[in-house]
Write a protein that holds these residues in place. Structure first.
Motif, PDB file in Angstrom:
ATOM      1  N   UNK A  84       9.399  39.699  -9.294  1.00 55.52           N
ATOM      2  CA  UNK A  84      10.730  39.684  -8.773  1.00 55.52           C
ATOM      3  C   UNK A  84      10.917  39.502  -7.136  1.00 55.52           C
ATOM      4  N   UNK A  85      11.711  38.734  -6.895  1.00 57.83           N
ATOM      5  CA  UNK A  85      12.133  38.525  -5.552  1.00 57.83           C
ATOM      6  C   UNK A  85      13.656  38.131  -5.447  1.00 57.83           C
ATOM      7  N   UNK A  86      14.357  38.955  -4.775  1.00 60.79           N
ATOM      8  CA  UNK A  86      15.903  38.638  -4.713  1.00 60.79           C
ATOM      9  C   UNK A  86      16.235  37.464  -4.034  1.00 60.79           C
ATOM     10  N   UNK A  87      17.007  36.543  -4.517  1.00 58.49           N
ATOM     11  CA  UNK A  87      17.198  35.191  -4.063  1.00 58.49           C
ATOM     12  C   UNK A  87      18.286  35.263  -3.051  1.00 58.49           C
ATOM     13  N   UNK A  88      18.169  34.642  -1.948  1.00 53.27           N
ATOM     14  CA  UNK A  88      19.148  34.353  -1.069  1.00 53.27           C
ATOM     15  C   UNK A  88      20.302  33.693  -1.497  1.00 53.27           C
ATOM     16  N   UNK A  89      19.764  32.451  -2.036  1.00 51.34           N
ATOM     17  CA  UNK A  89      21.101  31.507  -2.120  1.00 51.34           C
ATOM     18  C   UNK A  89      21.448  31.460  -3.848  1.00 51.34           C
ATOM     19  N   UNK A  90      20.733  32.028  -4.811  1.00 47.52           N
ATOM     20  CA  UNK A  90      20.874  31.807  -6.140  1.00 47.52           C
ATOM     21  C   UNK A  90      20.726  33.086  -6.816  1.00 47.52           C
ATOM     22  N   UNK A  91      21.443  34.174  -6.207  1.00 48.79           N
ATOM     23  CA  UNK A  91      21.376  35.589  -6.906  1.00 48.79           C
ATOM     24  C   UNK A  91      22.288  35.403  -8.052  1.00 48.79           C
ATOM     25  N   UNK A  92      21.244  35.987  -9.299  1.00 58.50           N
ATOM     26  CA  UNK A  92      21.636  36.148 -10.637  1.00 58.50           C
ATOM     27  C   UNK A  92      21.566  37.493 -11.101  1.00 58.50           C
ATOM     28  N   UNK A  93      20.648  38.024 -10.712  1.00 54.97           N
ATOM     29  CA  UNK A  93      20.223  39.599 -11.373  1.00 54.97           C
ATOM     30  C   UNK A  93      20.774  40.684 -10.482  1.00 54.97           C
ATOM     31  N   UNK A  94      21.802  41.608 -11.069  1.00 56.46           N
ATOM     32  CA  UNK A  94      22.227  42.758 -10.481  1.00 56.46           C
ATOM     33  C   UNK A  94      21.458  44.104 -10.700  1.00 56.46           C
ATOM     34  N   UNK A  95      20.691  44.624 -10.103  1.00 57.08           N
ATOM     35  CA  UNK A  95      19.813  45.494 -10.410  1.00 57.08           C
ATOM     36  C   UNK A  95      20.586  46.731 -10.275  1.00 57.08           C
ATOM     37  N   UNK A  96      20.213  47.679 -11.418  1.00 60.77           N
ATOM     38  CA  UNK A  96      20.826  49.119 -11.409  1.00 60.77           C
ATOM     39  C   UNK A  96      20.630  49.873 -10.181  1.00 60.77           C
ATOM     40  N   UNK A  97      21.727  50.668  -9.853  1.00 59.59           N
ATOM     41  CA  UNK A  97      21.416  51.316  -8.393  1.00 59.59           C
ATOM     42  C   UNK A  97      20.517  52.552  -9.212  1.00 59.59           C
ATOM     43  N   UNK A  98      19.664  53.238  -7.928  1.00 62.21           N
ATOM     44  CA  UNK A  98      18.714  54.218  -8.266  1.00 62.21           C
ATOM     45  C   UNK A  98      19.316  55.490  -8.884  1.00 62.21           C
TER      46      UNK A  98
END
Length: 98
Positions: A84-98
């Motif tokens: 997994x790597x957060x995308x700069x331009x194509x953000x799709x996945x919203x991770x749950x908060x800790x």
């Protein structure tokens, strides 16, 4: 660094994905790293399978690949790597908060 909750979430998201790349007899090289970097920027989450004829251990390959692509290693299960790597331009996945 991902929390346990975030890793569980990503594993559930990756369950339905097909492996995009295969690492075979040649092992890991610059070409694979370059292709994974391009693909992970648009997808954020990806599966990579390690073929049986690959001489390196999947866990070692996963750590090396995560380090060279600056991504997070979510899981290695059998011969499948999930990154997994957060995308700069194509953000799709919203991770749950800790």
């Amino acid at each position: 660094m991902l929390t346990g909750k975030q890793k569980r979430f990503l594993r559930s998201q990756a369950h339905h994905l097909d492996a995009i790349f295969q690492i075979g007899k040649g092992g890991m090289n610059d070409g694979i790293v370059r292709h994974v970097l391009d693909a992970i920027e648009t997808r954020e989450l990806m599966k990579i399978s390690v073929l049986n004829n690959c001489l390196e251990e999947p866990k070692d390959l996963a750590e090396e690949l995560a380090k060279s692509t600056k991504s997070e290693l979510v899981q290695v299960i059998g011969r499948t790597i999930i990154l997994y790597k957060e995308s700069k331009d194509h953000k799709q996945i919203e991770l749950p908060k800790a």
